[in-house]
Design a protein around this motif. Structure first.
Motif, PDB file in Angstrom:
ATOM      1  N   SER A  76      21.040   3.025  -8.845  1.00 59.98           N
ATOM      2  CA  SER A  76      22.445   3.405  -8.700  1.00 59.98           C
ATOM      3  C   SER A  76      22.707   4.738  -9.406  1.00 59.98           C
ATOM      4  CB  SER A  76      23.388   2.285  -9.148  1.00 59.98           C
ATOM      5  OG  SER A  76      23.475   2.256 -10.526  1.00 59.98           O
ATOM      6  N   GLU A  77      21.980   5.012 -10.466  1.00 59.88           N
ATOM      7  CA  GLU A  77      22.114   6.328 -11.117  1.00 59.88           C
ATOM      8  C   GLU A  77      21.716   7.455 -10.149  1.00 59.88           C
ATOM      9  OE1 GLU A  77      19.363   7.147 -14.361  1.00 59.88           O
ATOM     10  OE2 GLU A  77      20.787   8.544 -15.260  1.00 59.88           O
ATOM     11  N   ALA A  80      11.162   9.120 -10.527  1.00 55.66           N
ATOM     12  CA  ALA A  80      12.271   9.469  -9.625  1.00 55.66           C
ATOM     13  C   ALA A  80      11.841   9.234  -8.177  1.00 55.66           C
ATOM     14  CB  ALA A  80      12.670  10.929  -9.823  1.00 55.66           C
ATOM     15  N   MET A  81      10.637   9.657  -7.874  1.00 62.03           N
ATOM     16  CA  MET A  81      10.107   9.580  -6.518  1.00 62.03           C
ATOM     17  C   MET A  81      10.018   8.131  -6.008  1.00 62.03           C
ATOM     18  SD  MET A  81       9.138  11.658  -4.251  1.00 62.03           S
ATOM     19  CE  MET A  81       8.243  11.573  -2.719  1.00 62.03           C
ATOM     20  N   SER A  82       9.522   7.216  -6.839  1.00 63.64           N
ATOM     21  CA  SER A  82       9.389   5.821  -6.378  1.00 63.64           C
ATOM     22  C   SER A  82      10.771   5.240  -6.054  1.00 63.64           C
ATOM     23  CB  SER A  82       8.668   4.967  -7.416  1.00 63.64           C
ATOM     24  OG  SER A  82       9.390   4.896  -8.620  1.00 63.64           O
ATOM     25  N   LEU A  90      15.070   4.014  -1.890  1.00 59.64           N
ATOM     26  CA  LEU A  90      16.406   4.186  -1.290  1.00 59.64           C
ATOM     27  C   LEU A  90      16.312   4.646   0.166  1.00 59.64           C
ATOM     28  CD1 LEU A  90      18.198   5.817  -4.371  1.00 59.64           C
ATOM     29  CD2 LEU A  90      18.680   3.544  -3.401  1.00 59.64           C
ATOM     30  N   VAL A  91      15.279   5.427   0.471  1.00 61.61           N
ATOM     31  CA  VAL A  91      15.049   5.812   1.873  1.00 61.61           C
ATOM     32  C   VAL A  91      14.700   4.564   2.683  1.00 61.61           C
ATOM     33  CG1 VAL A  91      13.519   7.085   3.450  1.00 61.61           C
ATOM     34  CG2 VAL A  91      14.323   8.182   1.349  1.00 61.61           C
ATOM     35  N   SER A  92      13.880   3.697   2.108  1.00 62.44           N
ATOM     36  CA  SER A  92      13.413   2.505   2.844  1.00 62.44           C
ATOM     37  C   SER A  92      14.563   1.548   3.160  1.00 62.44           C
ATOM     38  CB  SER A  92      12.315   1.784   2.062  1.00 62.44           C
ATOM     39  OG  SER A  92      12.866   0.989   1.018  1.00 62.44           O
ATOM     40  N   ILE A  93      15.603   1.543   2.339  1.00 60.67           N
ATOM     41  CA  ILE A  93      16.738   0.664   2.648  1.00 60.67           C
ATOM     42  C   ILE A  93      17.853   1.449   3.358  1.00 60.67           C
ATOM     43  CG2 ILE A  93      16.248  -1.093   0.882  1.00 60.67           C
ATOM     44  CD1 ILE A  93      18.440   0.222  -0.856  1.00 60.67           C
ATOM     45  N   ASP A  94      17.497   2.670   3.781  1.00 60.22           N
ATOM     46  CA  ASP A  94      18.342   3.423   4.706  1.00 60.22           C
ATOM     47  C   ASP A  94      19.660   3.926   4.094  1.00 60.22           C
ATOM     48  OD1 ASP A  94      18.180   4.486   7.206  1.00 60.22           O
ATOM     49  OD2 ASP A  94      19.392   2.918   8.160  1.00 60.22           O
ATOM     50  N   ILE A  95      19.681   4.110   2.794  1.00 58.25           N
ATOM     51  CA  ILE A  95      20.900   4.612   2.143  1.00 58.25           C
ATOM     52  C   ILE A  95      20.851   6.127   1.998  1.00 58.25           C
ATOM     53  CG2 ILE A  95      22.281   4.541   0.021  1.00 58.25           C
ATOM     54  CD1 ILE A  95      21.494   1.752  -0.422  1.00 58.25           C
TER      55      ILE A  95
END
Ligand SMILES: [Zn+2]
Length: 325
Positions: A252-253, A296-298, A303-308
């Motif tokens: 969330s940060e 940061a990358m992981s 977040l990309v994988s959950i489409d946000i």
């Protein structure tokens, strides 16, 4: 320094000079027949000395000893080459075992130069020499026996099951003793510090993999979780809870940071809060910049994988931004 921590089980705390982790806990399980050492310390003189002194104190015969490496990191595998030469049999998880040997080849490290570029770290003049794993890893490939989930290791009255717990590294393994409720967890779950969840290539959604491994161990009955750094954990379920909470807060940060606009991996990491004594990104030592960017990358990739969020490339640098809904 050797400490008896359980019947036939000893802890050898080895200092890691100039490393924020401070020390590693190597464990030794002794029996009349064979002994097992779990993890080693870095491939550097100071670690080797402390490691060997511990073994001497216990009168360990290396010809009757096996080394089991929980994961590829150099502070766990660094002395494997040295031990192999002295007649110790080496065991590692199949995935990390192959990667440990790959670390002896220049091609393995080549990709980090590429990462420095796409993460926008060239602005900080970061090079491979600053990579923490690079300096103290083994320098020649070793022969090892690959372990997999369900393999049994019987020693000193114990029966340890090999358990896959990927996340901190792609092939991290643990040893679980169901009857005595003991677990050797490497860096999977640590007390007081949160294990680094880094980037291992775009083929891994490594944070998701880590969450699944946390879940898996959460279900186990464990009285003593023998960690590779800091204190032994007795309330592992509580600790799993804290770790999951930590990563959710991290996610969330990052979303808050991306609300300000697109960010490179470096700039995402620079805006995150770190429990380091440096206030400004510019003051971070270069190895810490690698760690922070990987972490940061992981989370960005999760977040990309959950489409946000979504990613795109500009001038060979990778950027992330919130997705328009
Ligand atoms: Zn590690």
């Amino acid at each position: 320094m050797i400490k008896k921590i359980y019947e036939n089980i000893y802890q050898n705390e080895i200092q890691l000079p100039n490393n924020p982790l401070k020390a590693i806990n190597s464990y030794i399980i002794v029996s009349n027949d064979r002994n097992i050492i779990i993890d080693t310390g870095f491939n550097r003189e100071e670690c080797k000395k402390a490691f060997m002194e511990g073994l001497e104190e216990l009168n360990i015969d290396l010809q009757k000893t096996d080394l089991l490496i929980t994961h590829l990191h150099s502070d766990h595998s660094g002395l494997a080459g040295e031990l192999s030469k002295k007649g110790v049999r080496i065991f590692a998880g199949k995935i990390d075992g192959v990667m440990i040997n790959n670390m002896t080849k220049p091609e393995y490290w080549k990709k980090f130069e590429q990462y420095a570029k796409i993460f926008d770290l060239e602005r900080d003049n970061i090079s491979l020499d600053d990579h923490p794993g690079y300096k103290y890893c083994i320098k020649e490939p070793i022969e090892f026996t690959g372990l997999e989930e369900g393999d049994l290791i019987n020693i000193g009255g114990y029966s340890f099951e090999i358990v896959d717990i990927p996340g901190h590294t792609p092939g991290h393994i643990g040893l679980y003793e169901r009857t005595y409720k003991l677990f050797f967890g490497g860096d999977h779950i640590l007390d007081r510090i949160t294990p680094n969840i880094a980037f291992w290539g775009f083929e891994y959604n490594i944070l998701d993999i880590y969450f699944k491994s946390l879940n898996k161990v959460y279900e186990y009955e464990i009285d003593y979780l023998f960690t590779a750094h800091k204190s032994i954990i007795k309330q592992h379920k509580e600790r799993v809870f804290e770790l999951v909470k930590h990563h959710i807060e991290r996610l969330s940060e990052i979303l808050q940071i991306l609300k300000l606009g697109k960010k490179s991996v470096r700039d995402t990491a620079a805006n995150m809060t770190w429990s380091l004594r440096y206030d400004r990104w510019e003051d971070f030592p270069n190895p810490q910049k690698w760690f922070a960017s990987g972490e940061a990358m992981s989370h960005l990739e999760y977040l990309v994988s959950i489409d946000i969020i979504e990613k795109f490339t500009e001038n060979e640098i990778l950027y992330y931004r919130l997705k328009d809904k």
